[in-house]
Design an enzyme around this catalytic site. Structure first.
Site, PDB file in Angstrom:
ATOM      1  N   HIS A 132      33.439  82.640  59.918  1.00 31.71           N
ATOM      2  CA  HIS A 132      32.920  83.119  61.203  1.00 31.71           C
ATOM      3  C   HIS A 132      33.400  82.262  62.363  1.00 31.71           C
ATOM      4  CE1 HIS A 132      30.189  86.062  59.342  1.00 31.71           C
ATOM      5  NE2 HIS A 132      30.346  85.227  58.323  1.00 31.71           N
ATOM      6  N   GLU A 148      33.633  47.389  63.482  1.00 33.78           N
ATOM      7  CA  GLU A 148      32.520  48.336  63.539  1.00 33.78           C
ATOM      8  C   GLU A 148      31.430  47.968  62.537  1.00 33.78           C
ATOM      9  OE1 GLU A 148      35.693  49.065  63.318  1.00 33.78           O
ATOM     10  OE2 GLU A 148      36.230  50.865  64.464  1.00 33.78           O
ATOM     11  N   GLY A 184      41.085  51.156  50.324  1.00 35.74           N
ATOM     12  CA  GLY A 184      39.820  51.643  50.887  1.00 35.74           C
ATOM     13  C   GLY A 184      39.564  53.115  50.590  1.00 35.74           C
ATOM     14  N   ARG A 185      40.556  53.953  50.850  1.00 38.62           N
ATOM     15  CA  ARG A 185      40.344  55.402  50.679  1.00 38.62           C
ATOM     16  C   ARG A 185      40.391  55.826  49.216  1.00 38.62           C
ATOM     17  NH1 ARG A 185      44.770  53.987  53.379  1.00 38.62           N
ATOM     18  NH2 ARG A 185      46.844  54.533  52.631  1.00 38.62           N
ATOM     19  N   LYS A 217      35.362  45.964  52.429  1.00 39.17           N
ATOM     20  CA  LYS A 217      36.304  45.247  51.560  1.00 39.17           C
ATOM     21  C   LYS A 217      36.623  43.879  52.175  1.00 39.17           C
ATOM     22  CE  LYS A 217      40.926  45.962  49.630  1.00 39.17           C
ATOM     23  NZ  LYS A 217      42.016  46.926  49.481  1.00 39.17           N
ATOM     24  N   LYS A 247      43.359  48.909  67.326  1.00 44.00           N
ATOM     25  CA  LYS A 247      42.348  47.863  67.118  1.00 44.00           C
ATOM     26  C   LYS A 247      42.652  46.657  67.999  1.00 44.00           C
ATOM     27  CE  LYS A 247      41.668  48.389  62.132  1.00 44.00           C
ATOM     28  NZ  LYS A 247      41.769  47.679  60.867  1.00 44.00           N
ATOM     29  N   GLU A 256      45.839  59.399  55.942  1.00 46.70           N
ATOM     30  CA  GLU A 256      46.107  57.960  56.048  1.00 46.70           C
ATOM     31  C   GLU A 256      47.168  57.571  55.015  1.00 46.70           C
ATOM     32  OE1 GLU A 256      43.218  54.604  57.745  1.00 46.70           O
ATOM     33  OE2 GLU A 256      42.715  55.173  55.702  1.00 46.70           O
TER      34      GLU A 256
HETATM   35  C1  G6Q Z   1      41.379  52.931  53.878  1.00 47.32           C
HETATM   36  C2  G6Q Z   1      41.515  52.046  55.007  1.00 47.32           C
HETATM   37  C3  G6Q Z   1      40.313  51.961  55.914  1.00 47.32           C
HETATM   38  C4  G6Q Z   1      39.238  50.989  55.469  1.00 47.32           C
HETATM   39  C5  G6Q Z   1      38.293  50.741  56.638  1.00 47.32           C
HETATM   40  C6  G6Q Z   1      37.173  49.818  56.285  1.00 47.32           C
HETATM   41  O1  G6Q Z   1      42.198  53.071  53.022  1.00 47.32           O
HETATM   42  O2  G6Q Z   1      41.927  50.810  54.544  1.00 47.32           O
HETATM   43  O3  G6Q Z   1      39.732  53.208  56.148  1.00 47.32           O
HETATM   44  O4  G6Q Z   1      38.559  51.482  54.365  1.00 47.32           O
HETATM   45  O5  G6Q Z   1      39.006  50.219  57.724  1.00 47.32           O
HETATM   46  O6  G6Q Z   1      37.647  48.581  55.872  1.00 47.32           O
HETATM   47  P1  G6Q Z   1      36.692  47.540  55.229  1.00 47.32           P
HETATM   48  O7  G6Q Z   1      36.169  48.081  53.954  1.00 47.32           O
HETATM   49  O8  G6Q Z   1      37.514  46.289  55.021  1.00 47.32           O
HETATM   50  O9  G6Q Z   1      35.577  47.291  56.201  1.00 47.32           O
END
Ligand code: G6Q
Length: 551
Positions: free
Chosen positions: A392, A220, A275-276, A214, A512, A361
């Protein structure tokens, strides 16, 4: 703490419905499911609800009709209806980030109008979906050629968190519907092992990377994206190859362009998609490429069906509301700390991990929207594994341990892979587990079986372990959409009652920042001057020593 804050803190626990629930808990907290079922032979058929093809049996919960009445009262006192409308109408309910929360717009039909800051966003949503459809069809039909003229048939999604867990889960869940000639991989971890293992058998000439971020600044993802570019260019030897082998899903066009990706090949989304909550946005590009635009649209239809149910159904029959209230009942009154999600379908193996982010989250917060510390429990821990595997391993603790773990069992009446008796055996296990958890086995029953004296206590199952059972006819893209929306809205309902912001995630920031500070301390050739606490300093020194020793 200021006066206003004190008032805000106590609001929830001072509500008449909350107090009534606390009193009610004293009466029924210890009542056994055995007697609840014995008292009402119709309970198993009565305490059920069905919507959009999902059937919820919530009869094996430690509740009476009165419990539901009180929980629904609580929802009403917390203005849940208004909260739901606020979300659907695009108000800025993500208060700490000043954003609307409109994942529901991602599945709105073309005919719908949803206005944010004076602009109808539905046409934008469909423009992106149409662009995704064209792209994914080109890849699926072998028309998207790599730099050397070969069709790409390996697709690697690079992303993390919300830009990874949804796509992986959906790919696994809908594998049955995927184009098997294409290979899909997912790289998320900054651990180089993830990239190495995902790409070691791939041919760069036939590989396409979808960089899903996003922000397009996530450490990462950017590290993996740069590694991917170097990997591709080391074989293709020309900058021009980037445009053929990389596409982006992002809201940040300038960073995408800087990376070298043609913004024509960028699939956008918007700040009102968290994001989620983004797996059905352009973040689902890998999903659409795997299952095809038609199946992806069917998934959106499923989401939409649950959205409509959630928005319109009375709370007593509203699946997301019921599930949220039941979970809150255990979390806030019984002191349960976790919820196990147990899908009896191997395709849903990543569903618990996906839910973990969605729920934890969103609702892992300790202050209210207004910033006051809460004096009640908020989001529980979500975890789980597919059945029957879990049986199990950890079910022992659920059956006979000292912790109360409410469980959601999810099953399908028709399998996608009918092989011999497998499906009946699978489903028999699902039903048997919920039966055993609810009713257990008494000491008398154990003794009647002739169990040796000393062993009897070990073989007793107390029972009274609460479960929900969700049944659907078959795992289809549409069903998956419904299931995800069910949990999305359930998480929202809980957050609304707890008065927290379910859509921010400030808790991921500190680590972070500290990591960015530590990176140069690990990399520097000269011994760094460390200013952390004595444990962190010592760990860094130990790491540097062993790292040096190996190289
Ligand atoms: C979700 C969070 C988080 C996000 C990641 C990736 O709700 O905001 O998990 O999706 O940190 O972020 P980017 O899509 O910006 O790389």
């Amino acid at each position: 703490m200021t006066k206003t804050r004190t008032a805000a803190v106590k609001t929830l626990t001072r509500r008449p419905a909350w107090k009534a629930l606390a009193e009610h808990y004293k009466k029924i907290g210890n009542v056994h499911l055995r007697s609840l079922f014995a008292d009402d032979p119709r309970r198993g058929a009565r305490l059920t609800a069905e919507a959009a093809g999902l059937y919820l049996d919530y009869s094996k919960n430690r509740i009476t009709d009165e419990t539901i009445r009180l929980l629904v009262n609580l929802a009403r006192e917390c203005n849940l209806r208004e909260c739901i409308e606020s979300m659907f109408e695009g108000r800025k309910i993500n208060v700490t980030e000043g954003r609307a929360v409109l994942h529901i717009a991602l599945r709105a039909p073309r005919s719908e109008k949803i206005v944010v800051d004076g602009v109808d966003i539905v046409p934008q949503v469909h423009a992106v979906l149409d662009k995704m459809a064209v792209f994914s069809e080109r890849v699926r039909n072998g028309e998207w050629l790599g730099y050397t003229g070969k069709p790409v048939h390996c697709i690697v999604n690079v992303g993390i968190g919300g830009s990874d867990l949804g796509p992986v889960m959906a790919y696994e869940a809908l594998k049955h519907y995927s184009k098997r000639a294409l290979t899909f991989r997912f790289v998320s971890n900054v651990d180089g092992t993830d990239f190495e293992e995902a790409t070691r058998d791939l041919n760069p000439e036939e590989t396409l990377f979808i960089i899903s971020s996003k922000t397009f600044t996530t450490l990462e993802t950017m590290a993996n994206a740069h590694t991917a570019r170097a990997w591709a260019l080391s074989a293709l030897h020309h900058q021009g190859a980037v445009a053929r082998h990389f596409v982006a899903v992002s809201t940040n066009a300038s960073e995408v362009a800087k990376f070298g990706i043609d913004t024509e090949n960028m699939f956008g989304f918007w700040d009102w998609v968290g994001g989620r909550y983004s797996m059905d946005s352009a973040i689902g590009l890998s999903t659409m490429t795997a299952i095809g635009p038609e199946n992806f649209r069917a998934m959106l239809v499923g989401f939409r069906a649950m959205d409509e149910h959630f928005r319109t159904a009375p709370f007593e029959k509203n699946l997301p509301v019921l599930m949220a209230l039941l979970s809150l009942w255990y979390n806030d009154f019984f002191g349960a700390e976790t919820v196990a999600v147990l899908p009896y379908d191997q395709y849903l193996k990543r569903f618990p991990a996906y839910l973990q982010q969605l729920a934890m989250e969103s609702n892992g917060k300790r202050v209210t929207v207004g910033g006051a510390a809460v004096n009640y429990q908020t989001g529980p821990v979500y975890w789980g594994e597919p059945g029957t595997n879990g049986q199990h391993s950890f079910y022992q603790l659920i059956h006979q341990g000292t912790k109360l773990i409410p469980c959601d069992f999810i099953g399908f009446c028709r399998t996608l892979n009918p092989i011999g008796r497998h499906h009946e055996v699978l489903m028999a296990n699902l039903f048997a587990q919920t039966e055993a958890l609810a009713f257990g086995k008494t000491e008398d029953e154990v003794r009647a079986e002739g169990t040796a004296e000393g062993l009897a206590p070990h073989r007793v199952f107390e029972g009274n372990r609460p479960t929900n059972t969700i049944l659907a006819e078959r795992l289809t893209p549409e069903t998956l959409g419904k299931l995800i929306a069910l949990y999305e809205h359930s998480v929202f309902v809980q957050g609304s009652i707890w008065q927290i912001d379910s859509f921010d995630q400030w808790g991921v920031e500190l680590g972070k920042v500290l990591a960015t500070r530590i990176i140069p301390e690990l990399e520097s050739v000269a011994e760094p001057r460390l200013k952390h606490d004595s444990s962190t300093n010592n760990l860094i020194r130990h790491y540097r020593k062993l790292k040096g020793g190996r190289s």
